[in-house]
Write a protein that holds these residues in place. Sequence first.
Motif, PDB file in Angstrom:
ATOM      1  N   LEU A  29       0.845  -1.186   0.000  1.00  0.00           N
ATOM      2  CA  LEU A  29       0.000   0.000   0.000  1.00  0.00           C
ATOM      3  C   LEU A  29       0.884   1.241   0.000  1.00  0.00           C
ATOM      4  N   ALA A  30       0.406   2.275  -0.603  1.00  0.00           N
ATOM      5  CA  ALA A  30       1.177   3.508  -0.697  1.00  0.00           C
ATOM      6  C   ALA A  30       0.910   4.393   0.518  1.00  0.00           C
ATOM      7  N   LEU A  31       1.636   4.122   1.592  1.00  0.00           N
ATOM      8  CA  LEU A  31       1.539   4.962   2.776  1.00  0.00           C
ATOM      9  C   LEU A  31       2.732   5.898   2.813  1.00  0.00           C
ATOM     10  N   THR A  32       2.522   7.042   3.400  1.00  0.00           N
ATOM     11  CA  THR A  32       3.618   7.995   3.517  1.00  0.00           C
ATOM     12  C   THR A  32       4.565   7.537   4.630  1.00  0.00           C
ATOM     13  N   PRO A  33       5.801   7.976   4.562  1.00  0.00           N
ATOM     14  CA  PRO A  33       6.730   7.651   5.656  1.00  0.00           C
ATOM     15  C   PRO A  33       6.197   8.112   7.019  1.00  0.00           C
ATOM     16  N   LEU A  34       5.494   9.231   7.042  1.00  0.00           N
ATOM     17  CA  LEU A  34       4.933   9.716   8.299  1.00  0.00           C
ATOM     18  C   LEU A  34       3.895   8.738   8.849  1.00  0.00           C
ATOM     19  N   GLN A  35       3.036   8.212   7.978  1.00  0.00           N
ATOM     20  CA  GLN A  35       2.029   7.245   8.421  1.00  0.00           C
ATOM     21  C   GLN A  35       2.693   5.977   8.957  1.00  0.00           C
ATOM     22  N   ILE A  36       3.693   5.492   8.259  1.00  0.00           N
ATOM     23  CA  ILE A  36       4.413   4.293   8.691  1.00  0.00           C
ATOM     24  C   ILE A  36       5.079   4.553  10.039  1.00  0.00           C
ATOM     25  N   ARG A  83      15.232   0.512  12.898  1.00  0.00           N
ATOM     26  CA  ARG A  83      16.410   0.805  12.078  1.00  0.00           C
ATOM     27  C   ARG A  83      16.105   0.603  10.597  1.00  0.00           C
ATOM     28  N   ASP A  84      15.426  -0.507  10.274  1.00  0.00           N
ATOM     29  CA  ASP A  84      15.080  -0.786   8.878  1.00  0.00           C
ATOM     30  C   ASP A  84      14.126   0.270   8.306  1.00  0.00           C
ATOM     31  N   SER A  90      14.868   6.314   3.662  1.00  0.00           N
ATOM     32  CA  SER A  90      15.938   7.073   3.015  1.00  0.00           C
ATOM     33  C   SER A  90      16.432   6.434   1.721  1.00  0.00           C
ATOM     34  N   ALA A  91      15.948   5.253   1.393  1.00  0.00           N
ATOM     35  CA  ALA A  91      16.402   4.571   0.169  1.00  0.00           C
ATOM     36  C   ALA A  91      15.915   5.331  -1.059  1.00  0.00           C
ATOM     37  N   SER A  92      16.814   5.532  -1.989  1.00  0.00           N
ATOM     38  CA  SER A  92      16.427   6.243  -3.214  1.00  0.00           C
ATOM     39  C   SER A  92      16.258   5.285  -4.397  1.00  0.00           C
ATOM     40  N   ARG A 100      14.466  -3.419   1.615  1.00  0.00           N
ATOM     41  CA  ARG A 100      14.177  -2.966   2.982  1.00  0.00           C
ATOM     42  C   ARG A 100      12.748  -3.309   3.374  1.00  0.00           C
ATOM     43  N   GLN A 101      11.847  -3.150   2.432  1.00  0.00           N
ATOM     44  CA  GLN A 101      10.442  -3.473   2.690  1.00  0.00           C
ATOM     45  C   GLN A 101      10.288  -4.961   3.006  1.00  0.00           C
ATOM     46  N   THR A 102      10.976  -5.795   2.264  1.00  0.00           N
ATOM     47  CA  THR A 102      10.949  -7.236   2.513  1.00  0.00           C
ATOM     48  C   THR A 102      11.530  -7.552   3.886  1.00  0.00           C
ATOM     49  N   ASP A 103      12.629  -6.888   4.244  1.00  0.00           N
ATOM     50  CA  ASP A 103      13.245  -7.095   5.558  1.00  0.00           C
ATOM     51  C   ASP A 103      12.286  -6.720   6.683  1.00  0.00           C
ATOM     52  N   ILE A 104      11.618  -5.589   6.534  1.00  0.00           N
ATOM     53  CA  ILE A 104      10.664  -5.137   7.552  1.00  0.00           C
ATOM     54  C   ILE A 104       9.523  -6.128   7.677  1.00  0.00           C
TER      55      ILE A 104
END
Length: 127
Positions: A29-36, A83-84, A90-92, A100-104
Amino acid sequence: MAELMEITLIWQHFQELVLTLQQPFSEELALTPLQITQFYGAIDTYFQHQIMAAPECPLPPAIAGKMRSYTTEIHRLLKLIQRDLIFWQSASQPATKAQRQTDIWSKLNLVMQFVRSMIEELRNASS
């Protein structure tokens, strides 16, 4: 007996909170970093205040030991997830962000396994 039910409810609510963070990562889902970050903050705060700082109640030794083990492991995983999340935000590069998403997601899945096991232990002890 009532104490076991209360503890079970606390763990069930924690399970629901973890699901709120796990779902966006599993369904992309397309959540903002703030929401996460807010979802993670709610999970971490609840864990610290309701599970880590819970007053000691008389539990059977086997359950008390498992609860300490699960709590320790969940605490470790939550710190790794934090940390993840920082690295994910910050991943571009899309490939890095996906990794990172898979790790989380995999760490959240481990947390859920511990939570389910603890709830099952508490249910077995109260029956």
